[in-house]
Design a protein around this motif. Structure first.
Motif, mmCIF file in Angstrom:
data_model
loop_
_atom_site.group_PDB
_atom_site.id
_atom_site.type_symbol
_atom_site.label_atom_id
_atom_site.label_comp_id
_atom_site.label_asym_id
_atom_site.label_seq_id
_atom_site.Cartn_x
_atom_site.Cartn_y
_atom_site.Cartn_z
ATOM 1 N N ALA A 32 0.801 -1.133 -0.067
ATOM 2 C CA ALA A 32 -0.122 0.013 0.037
ATOM 3 C C ALA A 32 0.733 1.186 0.125
ATOM 4 O O ALA A 32 0.615 2.232 -0.597
ATOM 5 C CB ALA A 32 -0.874 0.130 1.042
ATOM 6 N N VAL A 33 1.982 1.223 0.737
ATOM 7 C CA VAL A 33 2.736 2.388 1.049
ATOM 8 C C VAL A 33 3.625 2.615 -0.495
ATOM 9 O O VAL A 33 4.293 3.507 -0.553
ATOM 10 C CB VAL A 33 3.897 2.423 1.901
ATOM 11 N N LYS A 34 3.550 1.760 -1.350
ATOM 12 C CA LYS A 34 4.279 1.759 -2.524
ATOM 13 C C LYS A 34 3.271 2.486 -3.617
ATOM 14 O O LYS A 34 3.565 2.957 -4.640
ATOM 15 C CB LYS A 34 4.867 0.707 -3.050
ATOM 16 N N THR A 35 2.032 2.494 -3.486
ATOM 17 C CA THR A 35 0.959 3.250 -4.349
ATOM 18 C C THR A 35 0.955 4.805 -4.609
ATOM 19 O O THR A 35 1.078 5.317 -3.048
ATOM 20 C CB THR A 35 -0.518 2.729 -4.030
ATOM 21 N N ARG A 36 0.450 5.275 -5.506
ATOM 22 C CA ARG A 36 0.383 6.882 -5.361
ATOM 23 C C ARG A 36 -0.879 7.160 -4.517
ATOM 24 O O ARG A 36 -1.008 8.100 -3.629
ATOM 25 C CB ARG A 36 -0.173 7.061 -6.807
ATOM 26 N N GLN A 37 -1.841 6.205 -4.584
ATOM 27 C CA GLN A 37 -3.156 6.385 -3.824
ATOM 28 C C GLN A 37 -3.048 6.605 -2.404
ATOM 29 O O GLN A 37 -3.421 7.699 -1.626
ATOM 30 C CB GLN A 37 -4.317 5.257 -4.009
ATOM 31 N N PHE A 38 -1.784 5.992 -1.640
ATOM 32 C CA PHE A 38 -1.844 6.238 -0.367
ATOM 33 C C PHE A 38 -1.225 7.484 0.278
ATOM 34 O O PHE A 38 -1.614 7.870 0.985
ATOM 35 C CB PHE A 38 -0.738 5.105 0.069
ATOM 36 N N TRP A 39 -0.350 7.964 -0.548
ATOM 37 C CA TRP A 39 0.435 9.205 -0.367
ATOM 38 C C TRP A 39 -0.579 10.331 -0.783
ATOM 39 O O TRP A 39 -0.405 11.342 -0.078
ATOM 40 C CB TRP A 39 1.712 9.141 -1.180
#
Lengths: 42, 464
Positions: B243-250
């Motif tokens: 999840a922390v690798k996704t654009r959405q999380f950030w």
């Protein structure tokens, strides 16, 4: 086990006690705060 | 201690899921005490002969530890289940008060830092995320309502702790009737001991009431196809590591950071701000100290009720839309507050109330937003990582406001115009958050967890 689960025993007493344990202190806190808020409109 | 294991907490058939929210609330109402530290702040300053800043550090350490422990322990919480997490949180939270009281009785401020700040802060972080993923699994039809109920408790905890602590301090201090009374250090120590016992008992009630649903359980009449109909809601799962690798999380991290920073800007300054906004040319203010205290109380109610009301509303509107309201309408209201807030106290109070309700709503809606984007698999752990936005905002918000106000003059001589640069900076932040939220789209399939019959060829890399 993918079937929908309908409550067999509603355990109303347990539910009332559980909600009262958190609801009564919360209601007290809100009441105490509202008495302070009254100064805003007094 | 096998009785704390997830396997021992699986609900039997017929278990009433409405027993889960009070269990979650019990924990959040206790840890919400963190926002009632102002009650004994002056007493500790006097007892230790320390500055306000040195005493304020106790709370800052606790909030930093909240973010860190939620981020680091999130995966452990998801793996071990809510009962073990709540039990651990209760042990840390109560131990924090016990060590803190030892520090007060022995005049060792570092022990209060270690106790309430570090040990208690770990209890805060684990406790905050402990019921979230369980609630989302029990209420797949109303995840916003469920998490809103629990996270509302964090706002409500201070409303209870504040008057109860004041009453206990009066009871423990024989000089409480004296004019200009400040509670003694000994009475604060006794208060800490009392809170340790009471909070331990309450949190144990939560730990032993909570249950997780059996595998595949669904509420009666629930149709997952209806939930899936919303484009941003997934039936897939994404691990916390991916999840922390996704654009959405950030993007959600930025949206939450901006929303919290803007809210903290008002909350931190609430009492002096209303007096400064209505300061007359002769230096006096139309808002008395009692009015300012009432205003702070009203904001607490707005913060708490916003957590429940807006998060529950998000089940109908969708998470992305409600965040557009928090950030977009929030930016508009902030602009009106900056430019016209001093024209009327009613307008000022109404604007601040709605803005703070958006601040609370942002917190409470975040877990459901994460569920929509990443599924239920490790939503607690992902939520824990997202809470680092709160820690960052806790530093940034006061820093922005104080830096602008320091440049405008000294406390007691400020007026509404002094606040304009700080408030308009918050508007800019909210616009950035609005754009970040607007860019949120469904998570790419390469981040989804493999299902039977479908394998992932390689570990996905960070999204560019």
């Amino acid at each position: 086990m993918s079937s929908a689960q309908t409550p067999v025993t509603p355990s109303t007493g347990k539910l009332v006690i559980a909600w009262a344990l958190v609801g009564v202190p919360l209601a007290y806190g809100v009441y105490e705060t509202l008495t302070r808020v009254a100064a805003l409109f007094g | 201690m096998g009785w704390l294991d997830r396997e021992r907490t699986i609900a039997p058939p017929g278990f009433n899921r409405w027993l889960v929210p009070p269990a979650a609330l019990a924990v959040h109402l206790c840890i919400g005490q963190a926002y009632a530290t102002s009650v004994y702040k002056t007493a500790l300053v006097k007892h230790f002969g320390a500055s306000l800043t040195e005493i304020g550090v106790i709370f800052s350490i606790a909030i930093v530890m909240l973010g860190l422990s939620a981020a680091i322990m999130g995966t452990w919480v998801d793996r071990n289940g809510p009962r073990k997490a709540m039990f651990t949180s209760a042990a840390f939270w109560a131990s924090g008060f016990l060590i803190g009281s030892l520090g007060i009785f022995s005049h060792q401020l570092w022990l209060v830092y270690l106790g309430y700040g570090v040990v208690g802060g770990i209890g805060l972080g684990i406790g905050y995320i402990s019921p979230v993923s369980t609630l989302i699994k029990w209420f797949p039809d109303r995840p916003g309502l469920a998490t809103g109920m629990a996270i509302m408790g964090f706002g409500g905890g201070a409303l209870i702790a504040s008057p109860v602590s004041t009453a206990l301090l009066k009871m423990y201090d024989p000089n409480s009737g004296a004019k200009g009374w400040v509670a003694s250090g000994e009475s604060v120590g006794k208060l800490f001991l009392t809170l340790a016992v009471v909070y331990l008992a309450y949190m144990m009630f939560g730990a032993f009431t909570i249950k997780v649903p059996a595998e595949g359980w669904q509420p009666a009449g629930f149709d997952p196809a209806k939930v899936k109909a919303a484009s941003l809601v997934t039936t897939e799962n994404v691990s916390a590591r991916n999840a922390v690798k996704t654009r959405q999380f950030w993007l959600v991290w930025i949206a939450l950071f901006c929303n919290v920073t803007a809210g903290i800007g008002i909350l931190e300054q609430a009492a002096p701000m209303i007096q400064d906004f209505f300061r007359q040319p002769d230096g006096t203010s139309l808002a008395s100290a009692a009015v300012a205290a009432g205003f702070v109380g009203l904001l607490s109610i707005g913060n708490m009720s916003g957590r429940f009301a807006w998060s529950a509303t998000s089940d109908v509107t969708g998470r992305k839309r409600i965040y557009m309201v928090y950030l977009g309408v929030g930016a508009l209201l902030y602009t009106v507050l900056a430019l016209a807030g001093s024209t009327s106290t009613v307008l000022y109070v109404a604007l601040a109330f709605v803005i703070i309700s958006f601040y609370g709503g942002g917190f409470a809606t975040a877990p459901a937003y994460l569920r929509d984007l990443f599924g239920t698999f490790q939503v607690g752990a992902i939520h824990g990582r997202l809470l680092t936005a709160w820690s960052a905002a806790g530093v940034a918000g006061p820093l922005i406001v104080n830096a602008f106000l320091d440049a405008k003059g000294r406390p007691g001589a400020l007026n509404a115009a002094s606040y304009q640069p700080a408030l308009l900076t918050m508007v800019g932040l909210l616009v950035i958050g609005f754009v970040a939220n607007l860019l949120v789209s469904p998570v790419d399939a390469r981040f989804h967890e493999p299902r039977p019959g479908r394998v992932r060829s390689e570990e996905p890399a960070l999204e560019g």
